[in-house]
Design a protein around this motif. Structure first.
Motif, PDB file in Angstrom:
ATOM      1  N   ARG A   1       0.846  -1.191   0.000  1.00 58.30           N
ATOM      2  CA  ARG A   1       0.000   0.000   0.000  1.00 58.30           C
ATOM      3  C   ARG A   1       0.879   1.238   0.000  1.00 58.30           C
ATOM      4  NH1 ARG A   1      -5.489   0.580  -0.803  1.00 58.30           N
ATOM      5  NH2 ARG A   1      -5.916  -1.113   0.650  1.00 58.30           N
ATOM      6  N   HIS A   2       0.565   2.203  -0.883  1.00 59.53           N
ATOM      7  CA  HIS A   2       1.365   3.416  -1.028  1.00 59.53           C
ATOM      8  C   HIS A   2       0.518   4.626  -0.700  1.00 59.53           C
ATOM      9  CE1 HIS A   2       3.179   6.810  -3.346  1.00 59.53           C
ATOM     10  NE2 HIS A   2       4.289   6.286  -2.841  1.00 59.53           N
ATOM     11  N   ALA A   3       1.043   5.463   0.200  1.00 61.32           N
ATOM     12  CA  ALA A   3       0.392   6.714   0.586  1.00 61.32           C
ATOM     13  C   ALA A   3      -1.021   6.492   1.125  1.00 61.32           C
ATOM     14  CB  ALA A   3       0.368   7.708  -0.577  1.00 61.32           C
ATOM     15  N   MET A   4      -1.282   5.304   1.623  1.00 65.35           N
ATOM     16  CA  MET A   4      -2.547   4.948   2.267  1.00 65.35           C
ATOM     17  C   MET A   4      -3.726   4.852   1.302  1.00 65.35           C
ATOM     18  SD  MET A   4      -1.424   4.807   5.419  1.00 65.35           S
ATOM     19  CE  MET A   4      -2.906   4.710   6.416  1.00 65.35           C
ATOM     20  N   VAL A   5      -3.489   5.065  -0.006  1.00 59.97           N
ATOM     21  CA  VAL A   5      -4.641   5.164  -0.909  1.00 59.97           C
ATOM     22  C   VAL A   5      -4.578   4.215  -2.107  1.00 59.97           C
ATOM     23  CG1 VAL A   5      -5.118   7.565  -0.287  1.00 59.97           C
ATOM     24  CG2 VAL A   5      -3.584   7.076  -2.212  1.00 59.97           C
ATOM     25  N   THR A   6      -3.414   3.681  -2.422  1.00 60.85           N
ATOM     26  CA  THR A   6      -3.319   2.856  -3.629  1.00 60.85           C
ATOM     27  C   THR A   6      -2.309   1.733  -3.411  1.00 60.85           C
ATOM     28  OG1 THR A   6      -3.065   2.936  -6.035  1.00 60.85           O
ATOM     29  CG2 THR A   6      -1.455   4.150  -4.733  1.00 60.85           C
ATOM     30  N   ASN A   7      -2.311   0.776  -4.311  1.00 60.92           N
ATOM     31  CA  ASN A   7      -1.372  -0.338  -4.224  1.00 60.92           C
ATOM     32  C   ASN A   7      -0.278  -0.206  -5.286  1.00 60.92           C
ATOM     33  OD1 ASN A   7      -2.692  -1.764  -2.123  1.00 60.92           O
ATOM     34  ND2 ASN A   7      -4.139  -2.629  -3.590  1.00 60.92           N
ATOM     35  N   VAL A   8       0.940  -0.496  -4.891  1.00 61.04           N
ATOM     36  CA  VAL A   8       2.059  -0.585  -5.828  1.00 61.04           C
ATOM     37  C   VAL A   8       2.440  -2.051  -5.945  1.00 61.04           C
ATOM     38  CG1 VAL A   8       4.493  -0.079  -6.193  1.00 61.04           C
ATOM     39  CG2 VAL A   8       2.945   1.722  -5.438  1.00 61.04           C
ATOM     40  N   LYS A   9       2.501  -2.531  -7.182  1.00 59.41           N
ATOM     41  CA  LYS A   9       2.849  -3.922  -7.428  1.00 59.41           C
ATOM     42  C   LYS A   9       4.276  -4.023  -7.947  1.00 59.41           C
ATOM     43  CE  LYS A   9      -1.918  -5.204  -8.533  1.00 59.41           C
ATOM     44  NZ  LYS A   9      -2.835  -5.806  -9.545  1.00 59.41           N
ATOM     45  N   GLY A  10       4.953  -5.069  -7.559  1.00 55.06           N
ATOM     46  CA  GLY A  10       6.305  -5.292  -8.016  1.00 55.06           C
ATOM     47  C   GLY A  10       6.589  -6.772  -8.158  1.00 55.06           C
TER      48      GLY A  10
ATOM     49  N   TRP B   1      11.973   1.522   7.145  1.00 56.73           N
ATOM     50  CA  TRP B   1      11.967   2.890   6.615  1.00 56.73           C
ATOM     51  C   TRP B   1      10.552   3.318   6.261  1.00 56.73           C
ATOM     52  CZ3 TRP B   1      10.202   5.492   2.407  1.00 56.73           C
ATOM     53  CH2 TRP B   1      10.674   6.799   2.218  1.00 56.73           C
ATOM     54  N   ASN B   2      10.238   4.594   6.540  1.00 63.75           N
ATOM     55  CA  ASN B   2       8.944   5.150   6.175  1.00 63.75           C
ATOM     56  C   ASN B   2       9.008   6.669   6.187  1.00 63.75           C
ATOM     57  OD1 ASN B   2       6.235   4.788   5.361  1.00 63.75           O
ATOM     58  ND2 ASN B   2       6.047   3.065   6.787  1.00 63.75           N
ATOM     59  N   ALA B   3       7.926   7.283   5.760  1.00 57.24           N
ATOM     60  CA  ALA B   3       7.797   8.744   5.783  1.00 57.24           C
ATOM     61  C   ALA B   3       6.365   9.079   6.153  1.00 57.24           C
ATOM     62  CB  ALA B   3       8.152   9.343   4.421  1.00 57.24           C
ATOM     63  N   ALA B   4       6.227  10.054   7.050  1.00 58.34           N
ATOM     64  CA  ALA B   4       4.896  10.454   7.502  1.00 58.34           C
ATOM     65  C   ALA B   4       4.209  11.319   6.448  1.00 58.34           C
ATOM     66  CB  ALA B   4       4.998  11.221   8.814  1.00 58.34           C
TER      67      ALA B   4
ATOM     68  N   THR C   1      -1.389  14.325   5.835  1.00 57.51           N
ATOM     69  CA  THR C   1      -2.786  14.018   6.140  1.00 57.51           C
ATOM     70  C   THR C   1      -2.936  12.882   7.152  1.00 57.51           C
ATOM     71  OG1 THR C   1      -2.821  12.585   4.189  1.00 57.51           O
ATOM     72  CG2 THR C   1      -3.630  14.837   3.921  1.00 57.51           C
ATOM     73  N   GLY C   2      -1.811  12.401   7.670  1.00 55.35           N
ATOM     74  CA  GLY C   2      -1.842  11.285   8.606  1.00 55.35           C
ATOM     75  C   GLY C   2      -1.477   9.989   7.915  1.00 55.35           C
ATOM     76  N   GLY C   3      -0.951   9.067   8.702  1.00 51.60           N
ATOM     77  CA  GLY C   3      -0.530   7.805   8.123  1.00 51.60           C
ATOM     78  C   GLY C   3       0.894   7.871   7.614  1.00 51.60           C
ATOM     79  N   VAL C   4       1.276   6.825   6.872  1.00 53.59           N
ATOM     80  CA  VAL C   4       2.653   6.723   6.393  1.00 53.59           C
ATOM     81  C   VAL C   4       2.676   6.413   4.904  1.00 53.59           C
ATOM     82  CG1 VAL C   4       3.631   6.047   8.615  1.00 53.59           C
ATOM     83  CG2 VAL C   4       2.691   4.287   7.095  1.00 53.59           C
ATOM     84  N   LEU C   5       3.847   6.579   4.305  1.00 52.11           N
ATOM     85  CA  LEU C   5       3.977   6.428   2.859  1.00 52.11           C
ATOM     86  C   LEU C   5       3.883   4.973   2.413  1.00 52.11           C
ATOM     87  CD1 LEU C   5       4.584   7.966   0.196  1.00 52.11           C
ATOM     88  CD2 LEU C   5       7.007   7.485   0.616  1.00 52.11           C
ATOM     89  N   VAL C   6       4.500   4.066   3.182  1.00 50.15           N
ATOM     90  CA  VAL C   6       4.568   2.660   2.770  1.00 50.15           C
ATOM     91  C   VAL C   6       3.970   1.776   3.859  1.00 50.15           C
ATOM     92  CG1 VAL C   6       6.053   0.788   1.968  1.00 50.15           C
ATOM     93  CG2 VAL C   6       6.705   3.161   1.523  1.00 50.15           C
ATOM     94  N   SER C   7       3.087   0.883   3.495  1.00 48.62           N
ATOM     95  CA  SER C   7       2.460  -0.014   4.471  1.00 48.62           C
ATOM     96  C   SER C   7       3.476  -0.985   5.050  1.00 48.62           C
ATOM     97  CB  SER C   7       1.327  -0.797   3.813  1.00 48.62           C
ATOM     98  OG  SER C   7       1.820  -1.619   2.769  1.00 48.62           O
ATOM     99  N   ASP C   8       3.226  -1.391   6.288  1.00 47.33           N
ATOM    100  CA  ASP C   8       4.054  -2.434   6.895  1.00 47.33           C
ATOM    101  C   ASP C   8       3.664  -3.799   6.321  1.00 47.33           C
ATOM    102  OD1 ASP C   8       5.936  -3.619   8.555  1.00 47.33           O
ATOM    103  OD2 ASP C   8       4.594  -3.712  10.281  1.00 47.33           O
TER     104      ASP C   8
END
Length: 203
Positions: free
Chosen positions: A46-55, A176-179, A182-189
C-alpha cells in the motif's frame, strides 16, 4: 484430488490416503526445477494509504521435490536476486536497493527454505518455511493451489502452482517510512506476496 493426496488427520486416515493414492499422482513424484521464464514472484504494498504498488523480482532460481503419496515429504527452495526488483519505476527501484530498504550491495539474495508441507484438501496446500531477508530469518507460511500437470510441446513434464502470503516487513528489519501530512505513512508495513510457479521435472 491434488498432487499431494488427502490431508492426514490421524494415523488411520494417513494409511488409507496412502493406500488409495492414484497412479497419476504417484507418477508426479520427483525433483523439479522452477522455470523463471514462466513463473512470477511478486508483491503488493500500500502506497500513501490510498493505492497499491505492485512489483516483482525478475531473477530467481528454485527447486521443488514433490511426493504424490505423502505431502510431508515435499519441499521447496527459492533464491531471489534482490537487484532484479522491478516496480515499473527506475527511481523507486533504485531507492528500494539502498540502505533504506534491501541493502542489495550487502544482502544480494532473499531465500526461502521449506520446513513443512500440508495438504488441506482438494487442490489446496500449505507450505511453511524460513524466509531470509537482510540476514534475518523468520517463518513464512504460503497457501498454495495446485493448477495441474501437463507435458509441454517440447516434452517437458510441468506442474503449476499459485500461492499467496502476507508478511509485516518490519519483522525483517524493513522499517523505513515517511509520515504523510494528512496522517498515516507512505509505505504499508503489511506486504502481500504472490507466486505463480511453473516447474519442470528433472530428467
Amino acid at each position: 484430488m491434488g498432487i499431494f493426496g488427502r490431508k492426514d488427520t490421524e494415523t488411520t486416515a494417513a494409511a488409507t490416503a496412502t493406500a488409495t493414492v492414484s497412479p497419476e499422482l504417484a507418477a508426479l513424484t520427483g525433483a523439479y526445477t522452477i522455470d523463471p521464464a514462466h513463473s512470477t514472484i511478486g508483491f503488493v504494498a500500500r502506497h500513501a494509504m490510498v493505492t497499491n504498488v505492485k512489483g516483482k523480482f525478475n531473477e530467481f532460481t528454485g527447486a521443488l521435490h514433490l511426493d504424490g503419496t505423502d505431502p510431508s515429504k515435499s519441499s521447496a527452495s527459492i533464491d531471489v536476486t534482490m537487484d532484479s526488483i522491478d516496480t515499473g519505476s527506475a527511481d523507486r527501484d533504485g531507492h528500494l536497493k539502498t540502505a533504506d530498504f534491501f541493502k542489495t550491495d550487502e544482502f544480494p539474495q532473499m531465500t526461502f527454505r521449506s520446513t513443512a508441507t500440508q495438504a488441506l484438501g482438494g487442490d489446496d496446500y500449505r507450505i511453511t518455511g524460513d524466509l531470509t531477508i537482510l540476514g534475518v530469518t523468520k517463518p513464512l507460511t504460503i497457501d498454495l493451489e495446485f493448477n495441474g500437470a501437463a507435458k509441454d510441446p517440447f516434452g517437458n513434464e510441468r506442474v503449476g502452482f499459485e500461492g499467496k502470503a502476507e508478511i509485516l516487513r518490519s519483522d525483517w528489519g524493513l522499517t523505513w517510512n515517511a509520515a504523510l501530512e494528512t496522517g498515516g505513512v507512505l509505505v504499508s508495513d503489511k506486504i502481500k506476496l504472490n507466486f505463480d510457479i511453473s516447474a519442470i521435472k528433472n530428467a
